[in-house]
Motif scaffolding. Structure first.
Motif, mmCIF file in Angstrom:
data_model
loop_
_atom_site.group_PDB
_atom_site.id
_atom_site.type_symbol
_atom_site.label_atom_id
_atom_site.label_comp_id
_atom_site.label_asym_id
_atom_site.label_seq_id
_atom_site.Cartn_x
_atom_site.Cartn_y
_atom_site.Cartn_z
ATOM 1 N N ALA A 65 0.820 -1.209 0.000
ATOM 2 C CA ALA A 65 0.000 0.000 0.000
ATOM 3 C C ALA A 65 0.852 1.256 0.000
ATOM 4 O O ALA A 65 2.015 1.266 0.440
ATOM 5 N N LEU A 66 0.252 2.334 -0.481
ATOM 6 C CA LEU A 66 0.976 3.594 -0.637
ATOM 7 C C LEU A 66 1.521 4.135 0.681
ATOM 8 O O LEU A 66 2.554 4.806 0.702
ATOM 9 N N ASP A 67 0.851 3.847 1.777
ATOM 10 C CA ASP A 67 1.291 4.418 3.057
ATOM 11 C C ASP A 67 2.365 3.587 3.756
ATOM 12 O O ASP A 67 2.787 3.917 4.861
ATOM 13 N N THR A 71 5.919 0.923 -1.837
ATOM 14 C CA THR A 71 5.318 0.830 -3.166
ATOM 15 C C THR A 71 6.328 1.099 -4.270
ATOM 16 O O THR A 71 6.385 0.360 -5.266
ATOM 17 N N LEU A 88 -3.639 -2.400 -6.385
ATOM 18 C CA LEU A 88 -3.322 -1.458 -5.318
ATOM 19 C C LEU A 88 -4.181 -1.746 -4.096
ATOM 20 O O LEU A 88 -5.391 -1.514 -4.112
ATOM 21 N N LYS A 90 -5.520 -1.319 -0.027
ATOM 22 C CA LYS A 90 -5.800 -0.204 0.895
ATOM 23 C C LYS A 90 -6.059 1.098 0.144
ATOM 24 O O LYS A 90 -5.683 2.189 0.581
ATOM 25 N N CYS A 91 -6.708 0.988 -1.007
ATOM 26 C CA CYS A 91 -6.984 2.172 -1.822
ATOM 27 C C CYS A 91 -8.147 2.935 -1.198
ATOM 28 O O CYS A 91 -9.243 2.400 -1.048
ATOM 29 N N ASP A 96 -5.720 8.026 -4.660
ATOM 30 C CA ASP A 96 -4.681 6.986 -4.601
ATOM 31 C C ASP A 96 -4.435 6.393 -5.985
ATOM 32 O O ASP A 96 -3.283 6.097 -6.353
ATOM 33 N N LYS A 99 -2.383 8.820 -7.961
ATOM 34 C CA LYS A 99 -0.970 8.802 -7.539
ATOM 35 C C LYS A 99 -0.243 7.610 -8.148
ATOM 36 O O LYS A 99 0.879 7.758 -8.670
ATOM 37 N N ALA A 122 -7.999 -1.590 -8.149
ATOM 38 C CA ALA A 122 -7.956 -1.041 -6.798
ATOM 39 C C ALA A 122 -8.738 -1.935 -5.853
ATOM 40 O O ALA A 122 -9.892 -2.281 -6.133
ATOM 41 N N SER A 130 -12.092 4.027 3.186
ATOM 42 C CA SER A 130 -12.267 3.710 1.768
ATOM 43 C C SER A 130 -13.733 3.613 1.350
ATOM 44 O O SER A 130 -14.065 3.859 0.188
#
Length: 292
Positions: A65-67, A71, A88, A90-91, A96, A99, A122, A130
């Motif tokens: 996930a992005l956080d 990634t 992806l 936890k979108c 998101d 990004k 996603a 979400s």
């Protein structure tokens, strides 16, 4: 694509079995199925998987996930090997997706890949936040192919002790499922049903897949190879459905200006024509997948 089979990103053995099976797509997983200390080794193993000879399956990679801060390292490892798409987790919303799409623009350019060729799926219901983003995905990115719902991480986000009772999802999770379906439909995307965790009961798997298709999902995620065939059957239109769809499409083609036609004593209107077209699109996808 009807079936998306998850494969741990650090298991060459499971990948070899999966690539020889009937799943329409594989999701090579760098997230939940890989421990924190094994991430770098899993990236190397996933690269080796993507370097093997391709068949007609679509090969996606689920990144972290992005956080997480992981990634970009995941994308650096896999993008030069041309995965069909990125999943992806936890979108939270379209932001998101945008990004990730920005990242993919850069990686495609750096790797000499066709611009915009990497699809995005996603996983859009894994946090409480979400759920409130499910109406945001229309026009998020031309790369975005589908929205998948998941129940396991959502339970942790909500503080729920379990997500189902006697095999039936409880209300918060049914809400997430239904909102994901509607969000995907509103955005013109494929809705992908979550995995069935009842590993040994294939009749249950098929019943769950049939219910998903009945409600409007386009595909289903899978965590065990034995689940692939029941899911593929559920998302392949039956002969009587195909016959009905062909009849409806032919009737409107014969009279393009008609708003309503009569078939077997029943009035059929434009929503029925759109439903018939969706059935035939599923037939075409199934035929392509059957050539794997």
């Amino acid at each position: 694509m009807r079936s998306f089979l998850f494969v741990p990103g650090d298991s060459a053995r499971k990948f070899e079995k999966a690539r020889g099976g009937n799943a329409d797509a594989l999701i090579i997983d760098l997230e939940d199925s890989v421990s924190a200390e094994a991430k770098e080794a899993a990236r190397a193993a996933t690269r080796a998987m993507l370097e093997t000879t391709r068949n007609a399956q679509k090969w996606f990679v689920r990144v972290n996930a992005l956080d997480t801060g992981l990634t970009l390292a995941d994308l650096t490892a896999v993008m030069p090997l041309r995965p069909h798409g990125i999943v992806l987790p936890k979108c939270a919303s379209a932001a998101d997706v945008e990004k990730l799409a920005f990242y993919l623009d850069a990686f495609e350019a750096a790797s000499g890949l066709e611009a915009g060729s990497t699809r995005i799926i996603a996983v859009a219901t894994e946090t409480a936040e979400s759920i409130f983003g499910l109406s945001s995905y229309k026009d998020a990115s031309p790369r975005l192919w589908g929205l998948m719902w998941g129940a396991e991480d959502l339970a942790a986000s909500l503080g729920a002790t379990e997500n189902s009772v006697d095999g039936v999802y409880s209300e918060p999770f049914r809400l997430a499922r239904n909102m994901c379906l509607m969000g995907a439909a509103a955005a013109g995307l494929a809705a992908i049903d979550t995995v069935c965790t009842n590993i040994g009961d294939l009749a249950y798997v098929e019943a769950e897949a049939n219910a998903a298709r009945r409600d409007g999902f386009a595909a289903k995620a899978v965590i065990h190879p034995n689940h692939v065939d029941p899911v593929n059957r559920a998302f392949t239109p039956r002969p009587e459905e195909v016959a009905w769809a062909e009849q409806v499409i032919a009737a409107f083609a014969a009279d393009p200006r008609a708003g309503v036609v009569k078939i077997d004593g029943k009035m059929i209107d434009k929503p029925h024509e759109r439903a018939a077209q969706k059935i035939m699109a599923m037939v075409n996808r199934s035929e392509v997948a059957g050539a794997v």
